[in-house]
Scaffold this active site. Sequence first.
Site, short mmCIF file in Angstrom:
data_model
loop_
_atom_site.label_atom_id
_atom_site.label_comp_id
_atom_site.label_asym_id
_atom_site.label_seq_id
_atom_site.Cartn_x
_atom_site.Cartn_y
_atom_site.Cartn_z
N LEU A 21 0.82 -1.21 0.00
CA LEU A 21 0.00 0.00 0.00
C LEU A 21 0.85 1.25 0.00
CD1 LEU A 21 -2.79 1.36 0.20
CD2 LEU A 21 -2.57 1.19 2.71
N SER B 121 -6.74 0.07 10.64
CA SER B 121 -7.39 -1.06 9.97
C SER B 121 -8.80 -1.21 10.51
CB SER B 121 -6.58 -2.34 10.22
OG SER B 121 -7.32 -3.49 9.87
N TYR C 73 -2.44 -8.11 15.99
CA TYR C 73 -2.65 -7.07 14.98
C TYR C 73 -3.79 -6.15 15.39
CZ TYR C 73 -3.74 -5.09 10.35
OH TYR C 73 -3.99 -4.25 9.30
N LYS D 212 -3.65 -2.17 16.44
CA LYS D 212 -4.35 -1.22 15.58
C LYS D 212 -5.42 -0.45 16.36
CE LYS D 212 -2.47 -1.80 11.43
NZ LYS D 212 -1.83 -0.70 10.66
N THR E 46 -2.87 -5.89 -1.98
CA THR E 46 -1.55 -5.27 -2.13
C THR E 46 -0.46 -6.29 -2.43
OG1 THR E 46 -1.03 -5.49 0.22
CG2 THR E 46 -2.19 -3.48 -0.46
#
Length: 341
Positions: free
Chosen positions: A49, A173, A186, A190, A221
């Site tokens: 990205l 995200s 994750y 985030k 991506t």
Amino acid sequence: MKTNQKENKLWWLAAGAAALMAGVAVYRKLTSYDFNGRVVLITGGSRGLGLVMARQLAREGARLVLCSRDANELENARMELAGNGADVLVTKCDVTSEEQVNSMITNVQNEFGPIDVLINNAGVIHAGPVAEMTIDDFKESMDTHFWGPLYTILAVLPAMKARGEGRILNISSIGGKISVPHLVPYSASKFALTGLSEGLRAELAKYNITITTATPGLMRTGSPRHAIVKGRHKEEYALFKIMDSSVLTSKSAEASAAKIIDALRYGEAEVTTTLPAIVAEYLHNLSPGLMNSVFSAVNSILPGEGGIGKNRAKGYESETELSMSGLTERTQKAAARNNEL
């Protein structure tokens, strides 16, 4: 007579709505940010990205600074962008190191000019059952998604405040608003970035520094190759890559980047990409308990514990016939296109 009155009311309502929409469009045009000639720093800008956003910003005349931990990836990105006429500087930097970040920002400001726009994009993904995750996995996620952006923001703030303007885009995200099974480190990190970003927007507005938070869904991506997978890693990876490649669950990197950059351009507080992410966010806000039940059901059919356990493998080390099948063709093409190989 009553019919005419109703028609008149409807006409005035329609005219008012049209006038309001036109006013909003004019206001957005007048207040939009021009990237031409602006110095834009993108962390994790050598691939995925970050590289896609760099391409789009280069076409608008931005002067690009890309940082990453991988010197070869940076050089590949620099050669491509410079070859297409972009003014670009690349610098090796691990954003989880405050010392490296401060040194990078100082060097960039001295050699390339003041940083007008900061895009915090560097990321890492740990996929697998939470029982196979270690404290180090959580620390790595927090270092990358929270401390890294905080270090870069604090490093650019003094100059932005002195100039009385600046733009900061934090790539969080949808996992930073809804915690997703098998991506707990994750999601947790985030969430921290989303909270940091929203709080800073409120506090820094008085300095004419605008913070935008991006909470995208899955984007094609090519990044699954670099994900860290644990437990039954080949099954985890194949499922992740298939979801990432499907047009039903993911969006192209180019379309996502364009929407995110527009949010930055117009100083929007937040932008969420992909229909599944928007729907999931709506349902979660409506009934967190319901969404938790849905995710519990999803978790029951995901790969369980075992396999390599707490050991880690990269996505590209977990390829199988399924993960390299036609079901993942879009992601494989994106990986080749976006310097992820």
